[in-house]
Every structure is written in structure tokens, then in C-alpha cells.
Design an enzyme around this catalytic site. Structure first.
Site, PDB file in Angstrom:
ATOM      1  CE1 TYR A  65      -7.909  -2.666   7.265  1.00 15.94           C
ATOM      2  CE2 TYR A  65      -9.593  -1.048   6.734  1.00 15.94           C
ATOM      3  CZ  TYR A  65      -8.298  -1.347   7.106  1.00 15.94           C
ATOM      4  OH  TYR A  65      -7.378  -0.349   7.295  1.00 15.94           O
ATOM      5  CG  ASP A 103       0.541 -10.398   7.895  1.00 14.05           C
ATOM      6  OD1 ASP A 103       1.048 -10.766   8.971  1.00 14.05           O
ATOM      7  OD2 ASP A 103       1.227 -10.005   6.922  1.00 14.05           O
ATOM      8  CG  HIS A 118       0.678  -0.387  12.447  1.00 10.58           C
ATOM      9  ND1 HIS A 118       1.323  -0.145  11.257  1.00 10.58           N
ATOM     10  CD2 HIS A 118       1.161   0.553  13.311  1.00 10.58           C
ATOM     11  CE1 HIS A 118       2.154   0.883  11.401  1.00 10.58           C
ATOM     12  NE2 HIS A 118       2.086   1.312  12.641  1.00 10.58           N
ATOM     13  CB  CYS A 147     -25.001  -1.971  18.823  1.00 11.12           C
ATOM     14  SG  CYS A 147     -26.174  -2.067  20.194  1.00 11.12           S
ATOM     15  CB  SER A 189       8.282   2.109   2.907  1.00 17.11           C
ATOM     16  OG  SER A 189       7.250   2.394   3.832  1.00 17.11           O
ATOM     17  CD  GLU A 215      13.291  -1.423  -4.856  1.00 13.13           C
ATOM     18  OE1 GLU A 215      13.896  -0.375  -5.176  1.00 13.13           O
ATOM     19  OE2 GLU A 215      13.112  -2.388  -5.617  1.00 13.13           O
TER      20      GLU A 215
HETATM   21  N1  APR Z   1      11.596  -8.577   1.358  1.00 13.56           N
HETATM   22  C1  APR Z   1      11.940  -7.451   2.029  1.00 13.56           C
HETATM   23  N2  APR Z   1      11.422  -6.249   1.742  1.00 13.56           N
HETATM   24  C2  APR Z   1      10.519  -6.171   0.737  1.00 13.56           C
HETATM   25  C3  APR Z   1      10.117  -7.297  -0.010  1.00 13.56           C
HETATM   26  C4  APR Z   1      10.699  -8.545   0.340  1.00 13.56           C
HETATM   27  N3  APR Z   1      10.374  -9.666  -0.299  1.00 13.56           N
HETATM   28  N4  APR Z   1       9.200  -6.892  -0.932  1.00 13.56           N
HETATM   29  C5  APR Z   1       9.029  -5.576  -0.755  1.00 13.56           C
HETATM   30  N5  APR Z   1       9.828  -5.128   0.242  1.00 13.56           N
HETATM   31  C6  APR Z   1       9.934  -3.781   0.796  1.00 13.56           C
HETATM   32  C7  APR Z   1       9.657  -2.645  -0.177  1.00 13.56           C
HETATM   33  O1  APR Z   1      10.854  -2.293  -0.867  1.00 13.56           O
HETATM   34  C8  APR Z   1       9.184  -1.533   0.755  1.00 13.56           C
HETATM   35  O2  APR Z   1      10.291  -0.788   1.252  1.00 13.56           O
HETATM   36  O3  APR Z   1       8.910  -3.660   1.757  1.00 13.56           O
HETATM   37  C9  APR Z   1       8.544  -2.308   1.919  1.00 13.56           C
HETATM   38  C10 APR Z   1       7.037  -2.234   1.979  1.00 13.56           C
HETATM   39  O4  APR Z   1       6.659  -0.923   2.249  1.00 13.56           O
HETATM   40  P1  APR Z   1       5.157  -0.515   2.624  1.00 13.56           P
HETATM   41  O5  APR Z   1       4.197  -1.173   1.689  1.00 13.56           O
HETATM   42  O6  APR Z   1       5.166   0.945   2.746  1.00 13.56           O
HETATM   43  O7  APR Z   1       4.907  -1.194   4.035  1.00 13.56           O
HETATM   44  P2  APR Z   1       5.265  -0.745   5.502  1.00 13.56           P
HETATM   45  O8  APR Z   1       6.568  -0.038   5.587  1.00 13.56           O
HETATM   46  O9  APR Z   1       5.055  -1.941   6.349  1.00 13.56           O
HETATM   47  O10 APR Z   1       4.101   0.293   5.810  1.00 13.56           O
HETATM   48  C11 APR Z   1       4.009   0.771   7.113  1.00 13.56           C
HETATM   49  O11 APR Z   1       1.964   1.919   6.731  1.00 13.56           O
HETATM   50  O12 APR Z   1       0.335   1.536   5.276  1.00 13.56           O
HETATM   51  C12 APR Z   1       0.617   1.635   6.633  1.00 13.56           C
HETATM   52  O13 APR Z   1      -0.181   0.638   8.613  1.00 13.56           O
HETATM   53  C13 APR Z   1       0.326   0.347   7.334  1.00 13.56           C
HETATM   54  O14 APR Z   1       1.780  -1.079   8.587  1.00 13.56           O
HETATM   55  C14 APR Z   1       1.694  -0.283   7.441  1.00 13.56           C
HETATM   56  C15 APR Z   1       2.592   0.943   7.532  1.00 13.56           C
END
Ligand code: APR
Length: 240
Positions: A65, A103, A118, A147, A189, A215
Site C-alpha cells: 500500500y 486514489d 472502497h 500502538c 470490470s 472492453e
Molecule cells: N477507460 C475506461 N475503462 C478502462 C480504461 C480506460 N482508459 N482502461 C481500462 N479500462 C477498464 C478495463 O477494461 C476494465 O474493465 O477498466 C476496468 C478495470 O477493471 P478492474 O481493474 O477490475 O477495476 P474495478 O472494476 O474498479 O475493480 C473493482 O475491485 O480490486 C477491487 O477494490 C478494488 O475497487 C476495486 C474493485
């Protein structure tokens, strides 16, 4: 297709926006499921971001982290974050921003009231319920800090896999998606619940759902439009 969505944005009384890691990809923050680089390449984030992992390997998880915090401190909001913040400023009360990102980039862009489902990577909290000895001014530095009296550890202020989301933020998000007429689902995702379920709630409540993601995702089934483009490329013209 873009003109249609622009029209929906113009007409909507209330817009709910859900963002995920893809929203920050163009700021240079790797998405959760992207492969990691350098020292951390051999670890799967899904095996670091749990309470069990922290209890088993507190230094490893703390340092991971710390590495992500340092990376995030060096990046800036992108044109997509800025476009959402500018829209919210121009149209007070019309947009609810819900994010899974820890972030802080939406907040830095100006969406100070973003619902951070989150948590926030810049904050820490106690691992165990704090006793009287667990005071902010006596925390002993370390990996992780602790602590000095009872040994309670500080942990990142994020929601790990398997943990409950902050109730107030989740309720506000559920209220927003059940009462909006348009929901934009950006850069997620759609695999992590309960956040992903918000798109289904919006759809069932009669809102139009638009997905912005290069995607396909499992949420596409409820979308009236899927814009297969990066967030920072398409949001400035959509939200103008
Ligand atoms: N613009 C839009 N979408 C994008 C881009 C972009 N430039 N680049 C990547 N992506 C998409 C990918 O295709 C994917 O579907 O962003 C998604 C990222 O997916 P993850 O990495 O799984 O992120 P997220 O859905 O935010 O994950 C959810 O899971 O890991 C935990 O707590 C964590 O908040 C996170 C949660």
C-alpha cells in the site's frame, strides 16, 4: 451514438456515475487486474487486499500500500476526472459521483462529495477496535505503525475483499441509482459487488445505463449504449 448519449446527458434530471479503476488508467494508475511491475510482479493484488493477508504478512501488505500511495501521489486527475467535476460544478445537485477508486483523483479534480465506496488509500485506521492507549499522537512508526502500549496495528483505510462497504456511502449510492434517470458506468470490470449491482438497480428502476469501457463487461446486458473508448478521451466531449 455519441450524439445520442450527449442528448441523454443534456436531458437527464439526475445522473448517477459509477467509476472504477479504468477511470484512473490514463492518469497512470495501473488497474487492479493489470499485471503489477517491479518488486510486486509476483503478487496477485487480490491476495494482498484482504484482512487475512494483512494479518499473515502485515509488513508485506503495508509496504504494498505504501508503494501504491507513493505512485498515486505522483499522478494527477486526467481530462475525464476534470470533465465530470466541471459538469457537477456547472449543474449543482444534478450528478452523484460514486467511485470504487481509493486514489482520491475525483476529489482532487473537484468532486469533493464523491461517494468513496472502497475508502481512501491516503487514510489509515486501527486494525482492532482501539483501546484508550491507542492515541494518534503516540503512534510508533513502522511497517505498519503500531500502538506502543498494546501493539494494535494501523491498517490502510480501504475496503478489502470480503469487508463491508461504509454504510452511509452505500446507502447514498443506492438512493442515487434508484432515483436517477441516467447512469454512466465508467472504467469498471463490473465483477466486484455490491458496487457492480448498482447498475442493475438503476436499470430495474427505469434509468438508462451507458457504459464507457474499451472492453466488454458483464454489465453490458443492462446498457442502452456501450461506448468502447477510454474515459479521458470521450468524457470531455460528452460532458461539455
Ligand atoms: N477507460 C475506461 N475503462 C478502462 C480504461 C480506460 N482508459 N482502461 C481500462 N479500462 C477498464 C478495463 O477494461 C476494465 O474493465 O477498466 C476496468 C478495470 O477493471 P478492474 O481493474 O477490475 O477495476 P474495478 O472494476 O474498479 O475493480 C473493482 O475491485 O480490486 C477491487 O477494490 C478494488 O475497487 C476495486 C474493485
Amino acid at each position: 451514438m455519441y450524439d445520442t448519449v450527449r442528448g441523454w446527458i443534456r436531458e437527464a434530471r439526475h445522473i448517477a456515475v459509477l467509476t472504477g479503476a479504468g477511470m484512473s488508467a490514463e492518469s497512470g494508475v495501473p488497474t487492479f487486474r493489470d499485471s503489477q511491475s517491479g518488486l510486486w510482479a509476483r503478487f496477485d493484488p487480490q491476495e494482498l487486499a484482504t484482512e487475512a493477508a494483512f494479518r499473515a504478512h502485515p509488513q508485506r501488505v503495508w509496504d504494498w500500500y505504501a508503494h501504491r500511495r507513493e505512485m498515486i501521489a505522483r499522478v494527477a486527475p486526467n481530462a475525464g476526472h476534470v470533465a465530470l467535476a466541471a459538469f457537477a460544478r456547472r449543474h449543482p445537485g444534478r450528478l452523484t459521483l460514486i467511485t470504487q477508486n481509493v486514489d482520491g483523483l475525483h476529489q482532487r479534480a473537484g468532486n469533493t462529495d464523491a461517494l468513496a465506496l472502497h475508502g481512501n488509500i491516503a487514510e489509515d485506521r486501527w486494525l482492532e477496535a482501539p483501546s484508550a492507549c491507542c492515541q494518534p499522537d503516540t503512534i510508533e512508526a513502522g511497517h505498519p505503525p503500531r500502538c506502543p502500549v498494546c501493539g494494535n496495528l494501523r491498517r490502510p483505510g480501504v475496503v478489502w475483499f470480503g469487508e463491508n462497504l461504509p454504510a452511509v456511502a452505500l446507502e447514498a449510492a443506492e438512493h442515487a441509482v434508484s432515483h436517477c434517470d441516467l447512469m454512466l458506468v465508467i472504467g469498471t470490470s463490473g465483477e466486484v459487488y455490491p458496487a457492480a449491482g448498482l447498475a442493475f438497480t438503476a436499470h430495474q428502476s427505469g434509468a438508462r445505463v451507458v457504459i464507457i469501457n474499451p472492453e466488454p463487461t458483464p454489465l453490458d446486458v443492462v446498457a442502452e449504449q456501450c461506448l468502447r473508448a477510454p474515459a479521458a478521451v470521450c468524457l470531455p466531449s460528452l460532458m461539455a
